[in-house]
Motif scaffolding. Structure first.
Motif, PDB file in Angstrom:
ATOM      1  N   SER A 105       5.915 -10.158  -3.598  1.00 20.87           N
ATOM      2  CA  SER A 105       5.207  -9.722  -2.391  1.00 20.87           C
ATOM      3  C   SER A 105       4.833  -8.247  -2.555  1.00 20.87           C
ATOM      4  O   SER A 105       5.360  -7.567  -3.435  1.00 20.87           O
ATOM      5  CB  SER A 105       6.044  -9.913  -1.126  1.00 20.87           C
ATOM      6  N   PHE A 106       3.942  -7.752  -1.687  1.00 21.37           N
ATOM      7  CA  PHE A 106       3.483  -6.362  -1.838  1.00 21.37           C
ATOM      8  C   PHE A 106       4.609  -5.362  -1.605  1.00 21.37           C
ATOM      9  O   PHE A 106       4.488  -4.190  -1.955  1.00 21.37           O
ATOM     10  CB  PHE A 106       2.287  -6.078  -0.917  1.00 21.37           C
ATOM     11  N   LYS A 107       5.723  -5.825  -1.018  1.00 22.02           N
ATOM     12  CA  LYS A 107       6.854  -4.927  -0.779  1.00 22.02           C
ATOM     13  C   LYS A 107       7.370  -4.299  -2.075  1.00 22.02           C
ATOM     14  O   LYS A 107       8.010  -3.259  -2.049  1.00 22.02           O
ATOM     15  CB  LYS A 107       7.998  -5.672  -0.099  1.00 22.02           C
ATOM     16  N   SER A 251      -0.900  -7.878   8.979  1.00 27.87           N
ATOM     17  CA  SER A 251       0.001  -6.821   9.433  1.00 27.87           C
ATOM     18  C   SER A 251       1.144  -7.318  10.296  1.00 27.87           C
ATOM     19  O   SER A 251       1.017  -8.292  11.033  1.00 27.87           O
ATOM     20  CB  SER A 251      -0.788  -5.774  10.227  1.00 27.87           C
ATOM     21  N   GLY A 252       2.271  -6.594  10.193  1.00 30.61           N
ATOM     22  CA  GLY A 252       3.430  -6.849  11.047  1.00 30.61           C
ATOM     23  C   GLY A 252       3.925  -5.523  11.573  1.00 30.61           C
ATOM     24  O   GLY A 252       3.656  -5.112  12.698  1.00 30.61           O
ATOM     25  N   ASN A 253       4.646  -4.801  10.702  1.00 31.51           N
ATOM     26  CA  ASN A 253       5.191  -3.505  11.083  1.00 31.51           C
ATOM     27  C   ASN A 253       4.178  -2.376  10.882  1.00 31.51           C
ATOM     28  O   ASN A 253       4.468  -1.219  11.112  1.00 31.51           O
ATOM     29  CB  ASN A 253       6.449  -3.241  10.247  1.00 31.51           C
ATOM     30  N   LEU A 254       2.991  -2.715  10.386  1.00 27.78           N
ATOM     31  CA  LEU A 254       1.858  -1.801  10.198  1.00 27.78           C
ATOM     32  C   LEU A 254       2.073  -0.760   9.090  1.00 27.78           C
ATOM     33  O   LEU A 254       1.360   0.241   9.031  1.00 27.78           O
ATOM     34  CB  LEU A 254       1.489  -1.087  11.518  1.00 27.78           C
ATOM     35  N   GLY A 255       3.017  -1.025   8.183  1.00 28.23           N
ATOM     36  CA  GLY A 255       3.235  -0.118   7.055  1.00 28.23           C
ATOM     37  C   GLY A 255       2.119  -0.233   6.029  1.00 28.23           C
ATOM     38  O   GLY A 255       1.688   0.760   5.443  1.00 28.23           O
ATOM     39  N   PRO A 358       0.605 -18.104   3.788  1.00 25.54           N
ATOM     40  CA  PRO A 358       0.267 -18.010   5.224  1.00 25.54           C
ATOM     41  C   PRO A 358      -0.110 -16.587   5.664  1.00 25.54           C
ATOM     42  O   PRO A 358      -0.990 -16.438   6.524  1.00 25.54           O
ATOM     43  CB  PRO A 358       1.547 -18.472   5.927  1.00 25.54           C
ATOM     44  N   HIS A 359       0.524 -15.557   5.098  1.00 23.12           N
ATOM     45  CA  HIS A 359       0.195 -14.185   5.495  1.00 23.12           C
ATOM     46  C   HIS A 359      -1.230 -13.823   5.078  1.00 23.12           C
ATOM     47  O   HIS A 359      -2.010 -13.259   5.841  1.00 23.12           O
ATOM     48  CB  HIS A 359       1.188 -13.196   4.870  1.00 23.12           C
ATOM     49  N   THR A 360      -1.545 -14.171   3.820  1.00 19.56           N
ATOM     50  CA  THR A 360      -2.883 -13.917   3.291  1.00 19.56           C
ATOM     51  C   THR A 360      -3.925 -14.664   4.114  1.00 19.56           C
ATOM     52  O   THR A 360      -5.018 -14.152   4.379  1.00 19.56           O
ATOM     53  CB  THR A 360      -2.932 -14.370   1.815  1.00 19.56           C
ATOM     54  N   CYS A 385      -0.889 -10.818   0.301  1.00 17.33           N
ATOM     55  CA  CYS A 385       0.386 -10.096   0.412  1.00 17.33           C
ATOM     56  C   CYS A 385       1.562 -10.757  -0.282  1.00 17.33           C
ATOM     57  O   CYS A 385       2.517 -10.097  -0.650  1.00 17.33           O
ATOM     58  CB  CYS A 385       0.738  -9.910   1.885  1.00 17.33           C
ATOM     59  N   ALA A 386       1.541 -12.091  -0.403  1.00 20.66           N
ATOM     60  CA  ALA A 386       2.670 -12.771  -1.050  1.00 20.66           C
ATOM     61  C   ALA A 386       2.141 -13.942  -1.864  1.00 20.66           C
ATOM     62  O   ALA A 386       1.044 -14.453  -1.610  1.00 20.66           O
ATOM     63  CB  ALA A 386       3.674 -13.263  -0.019  1.00 20.66           C
ATOM     64  N   HIS A 387       2.924 -14.357  -2.845  1.00 19.58           N
ATOM     65  CA  HIS A 387       2.542 -15.491  -3.694  1.00 19.58           C
ATOM     66  C   HIS A 387       2.716 -16.794  -2.898  1.00 19.58           C
ATOM     67  O   HIS A 387       3.745 -16.991  -2.256  1.00 19.58           O
ATOM     68  CB  HIS A 387       3.436 -15.504  -4.933  1.00 19.58           C
TER      69      HIS A 387
HETATM   70  C1  LIG Z   1       5.925  -7.234   5.049  1.00 20.87           C
HETATM   71  C2  LIG Z   1       4.845  -8.225   4.893  1.00 20.87           C
HETATM   72  C3  LIG Z   1       3.676  -8.179   5.691  1.00 20.87           C
HETATM   73  C4  LIG Z   1       3.479  -7.172   6.802  1.00 20.87           C
HETATM   74  O1  LIG Z   1       3.359  -5.851   6.341  1.00 20.87           O
HETATM   75  P1  LIG Z   1       3.628  -4.624   7.328  1.00 20.87           P
HETATM   76  O2  LIG Z   1       3.639  -3.430   6.468  1.00 20.87           O
HETATM   77  O3  LIG Z   1       4.980  -4.889   7.962  1.00 20.87           O
HETATM   78  O4  LIG Z   1       2.545  -4.626   8.331  1.00 20.87           O
HETATM   79  C5  LIG Z   1       2.686  -9.111   5.449  1.00 20.87           C
HETATM   80  N1  LIG Z   1       2.829 -10.056   4.508  1.00 20.87           N
HETATM   81  C6  LIG Z   1       3.924 -10.137   3.715  1.00 20.87           C
HETATM   82  C7  LIG Z   1       4.011 -11.212   2.699  1.00 20.87           C
HETATM   83  C8  LIG Z   1       4.973  -9.223   3.873  1.00 20.87           C
HETATM   84  O5  LIG Z   1       6.067  -9.310   3.099  1.00 20.87           O
END
Ligand SMILES: *Cc1c(COP(=O)(O)O)cnc(C)c1O
Length: 434
Positions: A105-107, A251-255, A358-360, A385-387
Motif C-alpha cells: 500500500s502507499f503507506k 482519502s481517509g485521514n487526508l495525509g 476498493p480504495h482505488t 493506493c493498495a494492491h
Molecule cells: C491509508 C489509506 C488510504 C487513505 O489515506 P489517508 O492519507 O488516510 O487519506 C487510502 N487507501 C489505502 C489503501 C490506505 O492504506
C-alpha cells in the motif's frame, strides 16, 4: 532553513525538523506545518529515472540544514527501493500505482522513509524509542515493516483479534526484527484506548514511548514525492509539456492529499485535486459548504476500510495552510458508497481490463463524476493506493473472480510468524512492556 510550527500555536514558535519528527504531535496537541515551502525547478526531478532520485533531490531541498547529502542519499535510496509506475488507462486518465512496496500500500512510502530518518537522528543522539501502534489494517504493517531492523527503535503493534482480514493479519504477525505483535481480545477502539493510556501511565513514564501515526511530518514529506514523480513521468511519456494536471486522491485521514498539496505548493502545475471519500463524508460535505470546519462524525465501516475515518486529523493542517476559501476552490470532493465502489471496480475491469482495489475504485468513481459534472478536460492522474490482491473478497464480489496471486503475498505466507494474545486492558499490555 525550514522550520515547523504547531497548527494550534498563535505565536508560531518554531522547531527544527528533527524535533517535529521525533515528537510527532506538538505538545499543545496541534500538528506541525512548515513555515515556508521551497519552490522547485522542474529540472530538479523531471529527468529522474527512479523515484528515489526524485526523493534525494527534493528531500534535500527540505532537509539541507539537518542532514548531510551523503547521509540522506542512502536513507532515501534504501526507503524507496521499489517501482512506482504510471499506467495509462485512456487518453486523459492515468493511474499511479503506489502499491509496489513490501506491504502493498502507499503507506510504505511514508513509513519506510520516516523510520530511517528517525533511526538516523536517534543514533546520533544515542537515544532509543518504543513505537506503540494500534492498527486495524495497512498502517500497522507498513510501520512494522518500515521500522523493522532499525536498531534504536522497537515496535509494539496492537490489533483487534479476529477483526482484521486474513491478509492483513498475516502482514501484522510476520516475524520481523525489533517488532512484537499483540492480538487484543477486543475492538480497534480498545487497542487505541490501551495505547493512549500507556502514554500517560506513571509506571511506564520511564520508557521512551513514541507513536508513528500519519500526523507525523516525517510521513508527509515522502508522500509529496510521488506526485512530482508522476508529473515527470507524464512529461516523458507524452513528450510534450504538460500544462496542468488533476490528481484524484482516495482519502481517509487526508495525509495523502496533504502530500499532494505540499507538492503543488512547491510550484507544480496542479489544476484541481479531487478528494474521493467513502461513506465517511465530512470532507466532501465541508468542500460543498454542507458542513462547517471540524464538524466531524463517528466513523462508518465500509469496503475501503483504510479510508474509514470520521474525523480526519490532517484536516487541521490543510485548513491552517490553505483556509476554507482556497480549499473549496482548489479541491473538489464526493462520497462514494460501497455499491458504487463495487460498480466502479466492475466498470474499470470491463473498460480497461484493470483490477482496482476498493480504495482505488472510490477514486476512479469520483474522477468520473468530476468529469461528468465539470467537463474539465485536464489530464487526470488517479492514485492507486493498495494492491487488489489484498482484498480478494471485494474483488470477487465485484468481478466474479479472484485477483491474480501476488508474489509478495505468497512469500508472506511462507514466513514464520510471531504473535501473543492479550486481554483488552492496559495491565495486560504493561506486563509485556515492563
Ligand atoms: C491509508 C489509506 C488510504 C487513505 O489515506 P489517508 O492519507 O488516510 O487519506 C487510502 N487507501 C489505502 C489503501 C490506505 O492504506
Amino acid at each position: 532553513m525550514i522550520h515547523y510550527y504547531s497548527t494550534r500555536d498563535p505565536h508560531k514558535s518554531l522547531v527544527r525538523f528533527e524535533e517535529a519528527l521525533l515528537k510527532g504531535l506538538a505538545p499543545d496537541g496541534g500538528l506541525y506545518v512548515p513555515d515556508r515551502i521551497p519552490r522547485l525547478e522542474p529540472d530538479l526531478w523531471q529527468r529522474a529515472n527512479a523515484i528515489a532520485e526524485v526523493g534525494v533531490a527534493v528531500l534535500w531541498e527540505w532537509l539541507k540544514d539537518e542532514i548531510p547529502l551523503a547521509d540522506l542519499e542512502p536513507i532515501v535510496r534504501d526507503a524507496l527501493n521499489f517501482p512506482c509506475p504510471l499506467v495509462k488507462l485512456s487518453d486523459d486518465l492515468y493511474v499511479l500505482e503506489l502499491f509496489h512496496g513490501p506491504t502493498l500500500s502507499f503507506k510504505d512510502f511514508g513509513a519506510r522513509t520516516m523510520a530511517r530518518l528517525m533511526q538516523y537522528f536517534l543514533r546520533k543522539r544515542g537515544e532509543r524509542r518504543i513505537i506503540l501502534v494500534a492498527t486495524s489494517g495497512d498502517t500497522g504493517s507498513a510501520v512494522a515493516d518500515g521500522f523493522a531492523g532499525q536498531g534504536n527503535i522497537e515496535v509494539v503493534l496492537l490489533y483487534p483479534k479476529g477483526k482484521v482480514s486474513d491478509v492483513q493479519e498475516r502482514q501484522l504477525i510476520t516475524q520481523r526484527p525489533g517488532v512484537r505483535s499483540f492480538a487484543v481480545e477486543g475492538t480497534f477502539d480498545d487497542c487505541q484506548r490501551m495505547v493512549k493510556e500507556a502514554f500517560v501511565d506513571p509506571e511506564l513514564a520511564h520508557l521512551p514511548l513514541s507513536s508513528a501515526n500519519s500526523i507525523n511530518i516525517g510521513r508527509l514529506l515522502p508522500q509529496a514525492l510521488y506526485y512530482l514523480w508522476a508529473i515527470g513521468q507524464l512529461h516523458a511519456r507524452e513528450r510534450k509539456p504538460v500544462e496542468e494536471v488533476n490528481f484524484c486522491v482516495p482519502s481517509g485521514n487526508l495525509g495523502n492529499l496533504m502530500g499532494g498539496v505540499l507538492a503543488a505548493l512547491m510550484g507544480q502545475p496542479v489544476h484541481r485535486f479531487i478528494a474521493a471519500h467513502n461513506d465517511n463524508h465530512f470532507f466532501p460535505d465541508f468542500l460543498q459548504g454542507k458542513a462547517e470546519a471540524y464538524q466531524f462524525h463517528p466513523t462508518i465501516a465500509t469496503l475501503s476500510n483504510a479510508m474509514d475515518v470520521g474525523s480526519p486529523s490532517n484536516f487541521e493542517r490543510l485548513y491552517t495552510l490553505l483556509g476554507a476559501e482556497k480549499l473549496r476552490r482548489w479541491v473538489w470532493g464526493t462520497t462514494v458508497s460501497n455499491e458504487a465502489t463495487l460498480g466502479r471496480m466492475k466498470k474499470t475491469y470491463e473498460a480497461y481490463g484493470y483490477i482496482a482495489c476498493p480504495h482505488t475504485a472510490v477514486g476512479l468513481e469520483a474522477q468520473a463524476r468530476y468529469r461528468q459534472e465539470t467537463g474539465d478536460p485536464t489530464p487526470l492522474i488517479s492514485l492507486a493506493c493498495a494492491h487488489p490482491a489484498k482484498f480478494p473478497d471485494a474483488v470477487s464480489r465485484a468481478l466474479g473472480q479472484e485477483p491474480l496471486k501476488e508474489e509478495a503475498l505468497e512469500i508472506l505466507y511462507s514466513r514464520p510468524t510471531q504473535v501473543e494474545t492479550i486481554g483488552a486492558s492496559l495491565s495486560a499490555l504493561k506486563s509485556h512492556l515492563l
